[in-house]
Design a protein around this motif. Structure first.
Motif, PDB file in Angstrom:
ATOM      1  N   PRO A 198       0.830  -1.209   0.000  1.00 59.11           N
ATOM      2  CA  PRO A 198       0.000   0.000   0.000  1.00 59.11           C
ATOM      3  C   PRO A 198       0.867   1.262   0.000  1.00 59.11           C
ATOM      4  O   PRO A 198       1.937   1.277   0.616  1.00 59.11           O
ATOM      5  CB  PRO A 198      -0.791  -0.124   1.311  1.00 59.11           C
ATOM      6  CG  PRO A 198      -0.764  -1.574   1.638  1.00 59.11           C
ATOM      7  CD  PRO A 198       0.541  -2.088   1.138  1.00 59.11           C
ATOM      8  N   PRO A 199       0.422   2.326  -0.656  1.00 58.88           N
ATOM      9  CA  PRO A 199       1.221   3.560  -0.734  1.00 58.88           C
ATOM     10  C   PRO A 199       1.596   4.117   0.629  1.00 58.88           C
ATOM     11  O   PRO A 199       2.723   4.606   0.811  1.00 58.88           O
ATOM     12  CB  PRO A 199       0.296   4.524  -1.501  1.00 58.88           C
ATOM     13  CG  PRO A 199      -0.593   3.624  -2.315  1.00 58.88           C
ATOM     14  CD  PRO A 199      -0.816   2.406  -1.470  1.00 58.88           C
ATOM     15  N   TRP A 200       0.682   4.029   1.605  1.00 54.73           N
ATOM     16  CA  TRP A 200       0.999   4.585   2.926  1.00 54.73           C
ATOM     17  C   TRP A 200       2.151   3.833   3.575  1.00 54.73           C
ATOM     18  O   TRP A 200       2.958   4.418   4.297  1.00 54.73           O
ATOM     19  CB  TRP A 200      -0.240   4.544   3.831  1.00 54.73           C
ATOM     20  CG  TRP A 200      -0.842   3.178   4.023  1.00 54.73           C
ATOM     21  CD1 TRP A 200      -1.867   2.639   3.312  1.00 54.73           C
ATOM     22  CD2 TRP A 200      -0.452   2.191   4.976  1.00 54.73           C
ATOM     23  NE1 TRP A 200      -2.156   1.367   3.767  1.00 54.73           N
ATOM     24  CE2 TRP A 200      -1.305   1.069   4.793  1.00 54.73           C
ATOM     25  CE3 TRP A 200       0.505   2.138   5.972  1.00 54.73           C
ATOM     26  CZ2 TRP A 200      -1.196  -0.079   5.569  1.00 54.73           C
ATOM     27  CZ3 TRP A 200       0.607   0.986   6.750  1.00 54.73           C
ATOM     28  CH2 TRP A 200      -0.237  -0.100   6.541  1.00 54.73           C
ATOM     29  N   LEU A 201       2.273   2.526   3.303  1.00 53.66           N
ATOM     30  CA  LEU A 201       3.370   1.747   3.861  1.00 53.66           C
ATOM     31  C   LEU A 201       4.689   2.114   3.193  1.00 53.66           C
ATOM     32  O   LEU A 201       5.716   2.269   3.859  1.00 53.66           O
ATOM     33  CB  LEU A 201       3.079   0.258   3.693  1.00 53.66           C
ATOM     34  CG  LEU A 201       4.155  -0.707   4.207  1.00 53.66           C
ATOM     35  CD1 LEU A 201       4.330  -0.553   5.707  1.00 53.66           C
ATOM     36  CD2 LEU A 201       3.778  -2.144   3.872  1.00 53.66           C
ATOM     37  N   VAL A 202       4.659   2.265   1.862  1.00 52.53           N
ATOM     38  CA  VAL A 202       5.871   2.601   1.114  1.00 52.53           C
ATOM     39  C   VAL A 202       6.396   3.976   1.534  1.00 52.53           C
ATOM     40  O   VAL A 202       7.601   4.172   1.700  1.00 52.53           O
ATOM     41  CB  VAL A 202       5.585   2.569  -0.401  1.00 52.53           C
ATOM     42  CG1 VAL A 202       6.809   3.021  -1.183  1.00 52.53           C
ATOM     43  CG2 VAL A 202       5.168   1.168  -0.830  1.00 52.53           C
ATOM     44  N   ARG A 203       5.490   4.928   1.738  1.00 48.04           N
ATOM     45  CA  ARG A 203       5.923   6.280   2.114  1.00 48.04           C
ATOM     46  C   ARG A 203       6.473   6.341   3.538  1.00 48.04           C
ATOM     47  O   ARG A 203       7.462   7.017   3.801  1.00 48.04           O
ATOM     48  CB  ARG A 203       4.745   7.249   1.995  1.00 48.04           C
ATOM     49  CG  ARG A 203       4.329   7.579   0.577  1.00 48.04           C
ATOM     50  CD  ARG A 203       3.408   8.786   0.572  1.00 48.04           C
ATOM     51  NE  ARG A 203       2.233   8.561   1.414  1.00 48.04           N
ATOM     52  CZ  ARG A 203       1.081   8.077   0.976  1.00 48.04           C
ATOM     53  NH1 ARG A 203       0.956   7.742  -0.315  1.00 48.04           N
ATOM     54  NH2 ARG A 203       0.060   7.896   1.786  1.00 48.04           N
ATOM     55  N   ALA A 204       5.829   5.626   4.445  1.00 50.74           N
ATOM     56  CA  ALA A 204       6.156   5.801   5.861  1.00 50.74           C
ATOM     57  C   ALA A 204       7.338   4.962   6.338  1.00 50.74           C
ATOM     58  O   ALA A 204       8.039   5.362   7.271  1.00 50.74           O
ATOM     59  CB  ALA A 204       4.930   5.481   6.717  1.00 50.74           C
TER      60      ALA A 204
END
Length: 290
Positions: free
Chosen positions: A89-95
């Motif tokens: 998920p994008p939120w995981l990749v960013r954080a």
């Protein structure tokens, strides 16, 4: 001047030692062992005259080369695995890089302080919670009803529940009278209104007037209610639980005083099957009106 020069040399030696420690820390153990054995082999061949100096050197260099190739392959595999993990998920990749960077900075910049210790403690707690989530479980404190109420609101077809009512100094039904119990019952009423079938078994020590009133109120609302004396089933079945649509479940972990200290929500098939089996055993032994 001499003192300053000595301090610079000391700092230089310290820096070299730190660099060596960093190099060792970031080198794969396989490579370290391979390089060490290669050097040992080269020296042994040379000292024992088992090979010429050039042959000993070549043997050592060959061993070092193989070790470095293996180290490179291991590093590439780890990088590929990390990229695979972050392909989510994008939120995981960013954080993830931000979280890892912040924890590393806390541990290195504040090494030897309570900040570094706390950083490790919080990371271990986060890792434990992440493992629980990966298994399909959410664990919350006893006064947090988010999953219990939320899953009841989401229920589409059928809900079953088991409530243990034990005598306590503060009264038998304090949970149902409290904020969590009221919100939970409101979600039950809303579920009944949209056609959800609800079956609940009360396991009790004494059928007090207060419990009889609660049972009657739930029956009038549309809940199929069963009564089960506490001695009719094994003590290991004295649990508070709910199962929604046969796909998710909740268990309230109780203290020695009968108070719910921890809420465990789960979609793990083994948990759902276990609590469904507990409910059926109690329901088979319970008495249902009508």
């Amino acid at each position: 001047m001499a003192g300053e020069a000595m301090r610079r040399r000391a700092r230089g030696r310290t820096g070299s030692a730190e660099n060596l420690v960093r190099l060792v820390a970031h080198t794969d153990p396989v490579a370290l062992v391979g390089i060490s054995l290669s050097i040992l082999l080269s020296v042994t061949l040379d000292l024992t005259n088992a090979a010429t100096g050039v042959e000993s050197l070549l043997a050592g260099l060959m061993g070092v080369t193989i070790s470095l190739v293996l180290d490179s392959l291991a590093r590439a595999e780890r990088r590929f695995h990390l990229r695979t993990l972050l392909d989510g998920p994008p939120w995981l990749v960013r954080a993830t890089p931000q979280v890892a960077g912040a924890l590393r900075e806390a541990a290195e910049r504040h090494a030897g302080t309570r900040v570094a210790v706390e950083a490790q403690r919080r990371f271990e707690e986060f890792r434990r919670q992440a493992e629980q989530l990966a298994a399909g479980r959410i664990i919350r404190p006893g006064d947090d009803d988010e999953d219990l109420v939320g899953a009841t609101r989401d229920c589409a077809r059928e809900m079953v529940g088991l409530t243990n009512v034990m005598p306590r100094v503060s009264g038998e039904l304090s949970w149902w009278r409290g904020d969590v119990g009221r919100r939970y019952w409101e979600a039950n009423v809303a579920a009944l209104a949209r056609g959800v079938r609800i079956t609940r078994v009360f396991v009790y020590a004494t059928l007090s007037p207060e419990l009889a009133e609660l049972v009657e109120a739930q029956r009038r609302a549309g809940v199929r209610v069963g009564l089960l004396p506490i001695g009719a089933v094994s003590p290991h079945l004295h649990v508070n639980l709910a199962v929604w649509d046969g796909s998710s479940c909740w268990e309230g972990r109780m203290t020695a005083h009968g108070e719910i200290s921890e809420n465990e929500f789960s979609v793990h098939p083994a948990d759902v099957e276990r609590l469904t089996r507990v409910f059926r055993t109690c329901a088979d032994a319970a008495t249902f009106a009508g």
